[in-house]
Design an enzyme around this catalytic site. Sequence first.
Site, PDB file in Angstrom:
ATOM      1  N   ASP A   1       0.755  -1.367   0.082  1.00 22.25           N
ATOM      2  CA  ASP A   1      -0.054   0.119   0.248  1.00 22.25           C
ATOM      3  C   ASP A   1       0.919   1.126   0.035  1.00 22.25           C
ATOM      4  OD1 ASP A   1      -2.528  -1.344   0.055  1.00 22.25           O
ATOM      5  OD2 ASP A   1      -2.146  -1.738   2.258  1.00 22.25           O
ATOM      6  N   HIS A   2       2.089   0.986   0.057  1.00 20.65           N
ATOM      7  CA  HIS A   2       3.071   2.291   0.200  1.00 20.65           C
ATOM      8  C   HIS A   2       4.095   2.072  -0.984  1.00 20.65           C
ATOM      9  CE1 HIS A   2       6.111   4.933   2.055  1.00 20.65           C
ATOM     10  NE2 HIS A   2       5.115   5.708   2.441  1.00 20.65           N
TER      11      HIS A   2
END
Lengths: 127, 168
Positions: B33-34
């Site tokens: 997600d990053h």
Amino acid sequence: MATKEEVFDKVQAALVDALGVDDDEVTPEATLVGDLGAESIDFLDIVFRLEKAFSIKIPRGELFPEDILTSSDYVVDGKINAAGLEELKKRMPFADLSSFEQNPAVQDFANALTVQDMCNYVASKVD
Amino acid sequence: MRWFWMDRFTEMTSGQSAEAVKTVSLSEPQLHDHFYCIPTMPNSLILEGMAQTSGMLVSEYNGFRERVILAKVPKVQFYFRAVPGDTLIYRAKIEDIDADGARATTTSHVGDRLQAEAEILFVHLDRQTAHRPLFERGEFLSILRVLRILEVARKPDGSRIPLPEHLL
């Protein structure tokens, strides 16, 4: 022996690094807490930097006499009593406590210490 | 799950310096997600790894008896993104240490490239305010073993550090 300018320059550099403030904010009259935003944890950082910059040792409680500020012998109803003020002046000859004496509330003590007080303290250690 | 943000120590000289490694793997969930389709090791977790490396070094200095708490990060700078496949080398150096705490400087490298650097301030938590142990008996010793600290740590004269028996 360091000149007043040399002492101020090193104290200023230590405060800029420890507090993330700009050079021009660190004036002799600036208070560490009120003007420069120092918090309690910053004082350990400042002490480490001053010790290194001046090759001195700063004993615990010498620059910030917390034991007086927390002693029931010296603090009554949140204010430093006369004996406490005498002890503070004896322990902190480098600090100008005249304003603080007008209303010696413990919570305001941290805001009494100025950059000039710190320079005076360091100068007394390096002389 | 443990909050370990370095994989193991490779060097430690008591009271002076330490080195630890962190391999960045695409199987780590935070990278998904990053950022979406741009997996990037979060700088905050790199800083945590540098702090853990420094903190263990500080803790060892007093035989792992003090509660070493990260108090402040006066400076931190990141120079490029760390991505899956990178091996981060964290190096820590004690600049100042006394009964109240310590100040350390630390770096993160990928190969020879400086990826990040920071100054970190630690305090020793007052024992009088510590009412209960942070770890179960033997647990902290297990952590030291998992991280290979006891294996690599040396005194400045090159001799091994003694087993901290109070942790048994």
